[in-house]
Motif scaffolding. Structure first.
Motif, short mmCIF file in Angstrom:
data_model
loop_
_atom_site.label_atom_id
_atom_site.label_comp_id
_atom_site.label_asym_id
_atom_site.label_seq_id
_atom_site.Cartn_x
_atom_site.Cartn_y
_atom_site.Cartn_z
N ASN A 142 0.82 -1.13 0.02
CA ASN A 142 -0.04 -0.11 -0.06
C ASN A 142 0.76 1.41 0.05
O ASN A 142 2.20 1.26 0.31
CB ASN A 142 -0.76 0.10 1.15
N ARG A 143 0.38 2.29 -0.40
CA ARG A 143 1.08 3.65 -0.23
C ARG A 143 1.18 3.87 1.39
O ARG A 143 0.45 3.58 2.16
CB ARG A 143 0.26 4.92 -0.69
N SER A 144 2.39 4.71 1.64
CA SER A 144 2.78 4.69 2.73
C SER A 144 1.92 5.48 3.69
O SER A 144 1.24 6.70 3.26
CB SER A 144 4.18 5.52 2.99
N GLY A 145 1.56 5.04 4.69
CA GLY A 145 0.53 5.67 5.87
C GLY A 145 -0.84 5.11 5.38
O GLY A 145 -1.86 5.55 6.27
N ARG A 146 -1.23 4.48 4.44
CA ARG A 146 -2.54 4.13 4.06
C ARG A 146 -2.58 2.53 4.65
O ARG A 146 -1.77 1.90 5.27
CB ARG A 146 -2.63 3.71 2.62
N ILE A 147 -3.89 2.16 4.69
CA ILE A 147 -4.66 0.95 5.25
C ILE A 147 -3.83 -0.24 4.49
O ILE A 147 -3.77 -0.41 3.30
CB ILE A 147 -6.12 0.70 5.22
N SER A 148 -3.56 -1.30 5.10
CA SER A 148 -2.68 -2.43 4.50
C SER A 148 -3.76 -3.22 3.74
O SER A 148 -5.07 -3.25 4.31
CB SER A 148 -1.97 -3.11 5.53
N PRO A 149 -3.33 -3.63 2.68
CA PRO A 149 -4.19 -4.51 1.72
C PRO A 149 -4.31 -5.90 2.23
O PRO A 149 -3.34 -6.85 2.53
CB PRO A 149 -3.66 -4.24 0.42
N SER A 150 -5.64 -6.39 2.07
CA SER A 150 -5.90 -7.74 2.41
C SER A 150 -6.53 -8.67 1.50
O SER A 150 -6.60 -9.85 1.54
CB SER A 150 -6.87 -8.02 3.60
N ASP A 151 -6.74 -7.88 -0.03
CA ASP A 151 -6.93 -8.92 -1.08
C ASP A 151 -6.17 -7.87 -2.30
O ASP A 151 -5.87 -6.88 -2.22
CB ASP A 151 -8.25 -9.03 -1.32
#
Length: 325
Positions: A142-151
């Motif tokens: 993910n872009r820095s500071g954004r929510i981590s991706p789970s799919d």
């Protein structure tokens, strides 16, 4: 254009080829999707920071297909093997002393004498890592500071057009980053980050844990990080537009001041990706040359405050920070 690959033999083979050739591939683990690059190639690691728009360099977790492959890069005491037996493959990252034989680039390790290693769980990611056969640095995709991706769809929303491919391995089972445990300390293990393995489960295997005193920049909130870590022996002078005969010069771009005793140009063409990949090697080279020549200071040319330049500038400001007494 970012290609969406399926977790089939052909998709896995293509993803492995992209990684071996220095490209970036996002892939799912049991925790979150990671943004993978060959940890042995500094330019590939620099591309990870660029794609994430990360304003500073941090130590990146290197991923492996097996504990044997992971421990080939570090010095692993018996407690590390015990934890690996209990929790790998799985959402546990171990920070261990870096082995002299390690092939992980200094940029991936942030110039530290430690490495963060993990063996993720999942048939597809295990197959991919085995095919690549090298350490794969992979922070969250993910872009820095954004929510981590789970799919995979989350990854494309964040990074489409910025990376080469995403290997769609379906939704992540845990959806929470790995637990990070520092085993480099002489005292008890230190829990640097809560994650997919509860502290209680770790303590059942390795005994009581310690915790960082604070979450400031001077605490090891990421593996081994200190504000002035890997500061060269020479004092550092930033934003240098001229240089003295008693100084070493860390240069950037085609136009540089003359007169330095020794020079290392991060990128003669002014390419920030190349500069990031050459940063730690340059600092080490000038530090050694300065000691040999009896120089008084390291002068650093201005670095653009944009893109990877922000991360380079952050690292240089840390190198120039006051040293602990």
């Amino acid at each position: 254009m970012t290609e969406r690959l399926t977790a089939t033999p052909s998709g896995l083979e293509k993803a492995a080829r992209i990684l071996r050739e220095g490209g970036l591939v996002a892939f799912g683990t049991e925790t979150v999707y990671g943004l993978g690059g060959d940890a042995t190639q500094p330019q590939a690691v620099a591309r990870i920071f660029e794609a994430k728009n990360r304003p500073r360099f941090n130590p990146l977790i290197s991923h492996f297909a097996s504990a044997h492959a992971a421990f080939a890069q570090v010095e692993a005491p018996p407690i590390a093997h015990k934890l690996a037996h209990a929790f790998w493959p799985g959402p546990l990252t171990l920070v261990l002393p870096r082995a002299v034989r390690s092939t992980v680039s200094e940029l991936a390790a942030d110039g530290l004498c430690s490495l963060a290693v993990r063996v993720p769980r999942g048939a597809a990611v295990q197959a991919l890592l085995a095919k690549v056969g090298r350490p794969i640095a992979a922070p969250s995709a993910n872009r820095s500071g954004r929510i981590s991706p789970s799919d995979a769809e989350h990854v494309l929303e964040e990074l489409s057009g910025r990376i080469d491919a995403v290997l769609d391995t379906g939704p992540c089972a845990v959806g929470l980053e790995s637990t990070v445990l520092d085993l480099t300390l002489p005292e008890r293990p230190m829990l640097l980050r809560h994650g997919g393995i509860p502290a209680e489960a770790l303590e059942a295997v390795c005994g009581p844990l310690s915790y960082p005193d604070t979450q400031s920049d001077t605490a090891p909130v990421s593996p081994g990080r200190m504000l002035s870590h890997y500061a060269p022996t020479l004092p550092v002078r930033l934003e240098a537009t001229h240089v003295l005969p008693t100084e070493a010069l860390l240069a950037f771009g085609p136009h540089m001041p003359h007169g330095a005793a020794v020079t290392w140009n991060l990128s003669e063409s002014g390419n920030l990706e190349e500069a990031a990949a050459r940063l730690f090697a340059g600092l080490r080279f000038l530090d050694q040359a300065g000691a040999r020549l009896g120089l008084t200071r390291l002068a650093v040319q201005p670095i653009p405050a944009q893109g990877l330049g922000l991360a380079i500038r952050d690292r240089l400001h840390r190198a120039a920070a006051p040293r602990p007494e």
